[in-house]
Write an enzyme that holds these catalytic residues in place. Structure first.
Site, mmCIF file in Angstrom:
data_model
loop_
_atom_site.group_PDB
_atom_site.id
_atom_site.type_symbol
_atom_site.label_atom_id
_atom_site.label_comp_id
_atom_site.label_asym_id
_atom_site.label_seq_id
_atom_site.Cartn_x
_atom_site.Cartn_y
_atom_site.Cartn_z
ATOM 1 C CE1 TYR A 56 50.281 -98.250 102.478
ATOM 2 C CE2 TYR A 56 50.341 -97.358 104.710
ATOM 3 C CZ TYR A 56 49.862 -98.284 103.800
ATOM 4 O OH TYR A 56 48.943 -99.231 104.213
ATOM 5 C CG ASP B 241 48.857 -89.238 105.103
ATOM 6 O OD1 ASP B 241 48.805 -89.206 106.353
ATOM 7 O OD2 ASP B 241 48.737 -90.277 104.440
ATOM 8 C CE LYS C 284 51.226 -95.345 111.235
ATOM 9 N NZ LYS C 284 51.332 -94.996 109.844
#
Ligand SMILES: *Cc1c(COP(=O)(O)O)cnc(C)c1O
Length: 427
Positions: free
Chosen positions: A149, A243, A271
């Site tokens: 994702y 990522d 995050k």
């Protein structure tokens, strides 16, 4: 179970209200509890390892805002840094010293990010990184992996085409087929498939991969898989994009690229680096990054990009980190997981796990999976039951079997002991 919840308690009423005014009652779909059934819990406050719901019940939190909270909730230095900054102004839409400070701090852990650009989310950072890769390589194909994702930009809401087709198909309505066809989806941890693919295609701008997958549950990449991707991209002139929105500042100081000793062309962060406020970042060698506007011809911008509150929150966390910090936190996670598996296996549960640093997933599978196909075979009903039995005892795991769970520095022995006792009862 969710279905046995009273329909007329205050939280059910709040959920009915939320659904009246917000689409599906939420602002991000997984929060709606569709994967586990029942209605979501409304939270009101949080501190350390605990979330507290609107009825005053506390939960040990293993979701931690999807991994954003490395120090736990309401970490003192972050709260104070944000308060202090708020008094000085919330956003200036102009240059500030704080952006340079956070960039400098990030480069200590990620020296490969010679030049950095901040965004307001991981999605944005990924989307911009893809544009940069396409703009500079002058190629259009993107390669991603099944179960990975990378946020919800159009080019990445793509699934594998059927059979042997190498062109992706849209994974959401509204994504044009013509765009989805430019994204190819390969199997994770399958270096042979990647080699075959590179033999056939010359139009690859970049390969984007979670070097430790966190969005199909935690599945660390095999080292040979990442090394193969590095070699293939180097040879063909495509960019390798790691990522590390979850794995960065989570698996160790320096992220998965440090753990594996592999240098990507671009790194995406998010995050943890926002300390709980909205943020994303991407960076790499100056020669590549300098193609971004205002220096180069690849456009990228953002009203709140690098805003002072996110920068202050991020700095308050990153400046407290060290190798020692991670050694301690990671050991604690290892120890907890070992005990958790012990409890579950003792109760004859079919269970396995993966862990990287302080992120982990318990799989209701005989053997820990290596890719999305293997994860998909996990016992979803067993997860649902387990999730709700834990929830009832004040333990909050991410409400889906395909997510990573996290430990924070605030997860001291007491909440972990409580969790192990809850595991015992949940069986
Ligand atoms: C969370 C996540 C994103 C998206 O970040 P947002 O801030 O939610 O847009 C991208 N990539 C990975 C690996 C993620 O875990």
């Amino acid at each position: 179970m969710g279905t046995s919840q009273k329909q007329n308690d205050p939280m059910s009423r709040a959920w009915a209200q939320a659904q009246k005014h917000l689409v599906g009652g939420v602002n991000s779909p997984v929060r709606a509890f569709k994967a586990v059934g029942g209605r979501p819990v409304f939270f009101e406050r949080a501190r350390g390892p605990y979330l507290v719901d609107t009825a005053g019940k506390a939960y040990v939190d293993f979701c931690l805002s999807w991994g954003a909270l490395l120090m736990g909730h309401a970490y003192g230095p972050t709260v104070r840094a944000v308060q202090k900054q708020a008094l000085k102004g919330l956003t200036f839409g102009a240059v500030t010293p704080y952006e340079t400070e956070l960039a400098r701090e990030i480069k200590k852990a990620f020296p490969g990010m010679q030049k950095i650009r901040f965004t307001s989310s991981g999605t944005e950072a990924v989307m911009s990184a893809l544009r940069l890769a396409r703009g500079v390589t002058k190629k259009n194909r993107i390669v991603k992996f099944e179960g990975g994702y990378h946020g919800h930009s159009d080019s990445l809401l793509v699934k594998a085409g059927s059979g042997l087709a190498t062109l992706g198909t849209p994974d959401s309505a509204g994504v044009p087929g013509a765009l989805a066809e430019l994204t190819s989806v390969l199997a994770y941890n399958d270096e042979k498939a990647a080699i075959q693919f590179f033999k056939k295609h010359r139009d690859i701008a970049c390969v984007i991969v979670e070097p430790v997958a966190g969005n199909m549950g935690v599945i660390p990449a095999k080292k040979a898989f990442l090394e193969t991707l590095r070699a293939l991209t180097k040879k063909s002139g495509a960019w390798l994009i790691f990522d590390e929105v979850i794995s960065g500042y989570r698996v160790c100081y320096g992220g998965a690229q440090h753990l594996y000793g592999i240098d990507p062309d671009l790194t995406i962060l998010g995050k943890v680096i926002g300390g709980g406020l909205p943020v994303g970042a991407f960076g790499g060698r100056a020669a590549l990054m300098n193609h971004l506007s205002p220096l180069g011809n690849v456009y990228q911008a953002g009203t709140l990009s690098g805003n002072p509150l996110s920068m202050a929150a991020g700095l308050s966390v990153l400046s407290a980190l060290s190798e020692t910090f991670y050694r301690k936190l990671n050991r604690q996670c290892e120890d907890f997981l070992e005990k958790a598996l012990g409890v579950l296996k003792n109760k004859h549960r079919t269970v396995s796990a993966h862990r990287a640093g302080s992120m982990f997933t318990l799989f209701f599978l005989e053997r820990a999976p290596q890719n999305f196909q293997e994860v998909s075979a996990s016992d979803k009903k067993a997860f649902r039951r387990f999730f709700h039995r834990l929830l009832a005892q004040g333990i909050y795991f991410p409400p889906s079997p395909f997510e990573a769970s996290f430990l924070s520095a605030a997860h001291r022995p007491e909440p972990l002991q409580k969790t192990l006792r809850a595991f015992e009862k949940a069986c």
